[in-house]
Design an enzyme around this catalytic site. Sequence first.
Site, PDB file in Angstrom:
ATOM      1  CB  ALA A 255     -63.230  20.254  48.772  1.00  0.00           C
ATOM      2  CE  LYS A 256     -56.093  16.396  49.471  1.00  0.00           C
ATOM      3  NZ  LYS A 256     -55.297  16.759  50.580  1.00  0.00           N
TER       4      LYS A 256
END
Length: 286
Positions: A255-256
């Site tokens: 994920a970011k």
Amino acid sequence: MLVTRFAPSPTGRLHKGHAFSALTAWTAARDAGGRFLLRIEDIDPTRCRPEYETAILEDLAWLGLDWDGPVRRQSDHRADYAAVLANLDERGLLYRCFRTRKDILNAIGDAPHGPMEAARPGPHPADDEARRLDQGQAFAWRLSLNRARAALSEATWNGLAFDEEGRGPEGQHGVVPVRPEAAGDVVLARKDAGVAYHLAVTHDDALQGVTHVVRGQDLFEATHVQRLIQTLMGWPAPIYRHHRLLTGPDGRRYAKRDRSVTLAELRAQGVTAQALRAELGFSSVG
Ligand code: GLU
């Protein structure tokens, strides 16, 4: 001809999961002698930043990917989305929603309902709506499932489905029946942006002639509502190929927030694009 796209949102640096997704779509296009489009989905004014867009182009080029035609930037096309919204509104399929996220969560309360996204708060009473409009309160536009259902024939509603050539998170494959209720009355225009993801993405897939939507399984559920919007607008049905999500060593999907696996960081550590492609299973690229 197969036409597919990679459609990142410039809300952070690309990570390995994005690289896997972009390579999957790019390879599908190139193997089929088709087209690979790049679209920047930057309609969210609070989270998108131009510097991330620049970084996306750099990262993809570093990865060895090229794209056909100009990059489409969604924020340049707000009038197109407003026209779709006006069309749906004229047909009575939308309602204004002044509620905050908190209002909706409170309304759901402790009841065993689905997630917040499946909310179906319904229109405000006419006098309440008029008062709020008078006060200049901001509102979102939601698609009413009741009205959408009434607008379509029983046969069309019951036959809503999409073709899945990949796999859904539970192994779904082939003709997947659409369950619009699972999404609820989705927001098609956010209070702050005048448009929302489902509307912009379906509009652009149709406009750009995307025949195959190749993307991660995290967007599988979104396909249900997107297929409904396509049907309401008379847009063609793309074929879907949802791919598995890459997980890190801890078994969690990238994920970011996982800064350590951004492509920029890997590059700084001396990882080559060739090595990364090979690690992701795309050794023949480049
Ligand atoms: N912009 C979306 C995202 O970054 C992807 C849209 C799509 O592939 O349909 O999650």
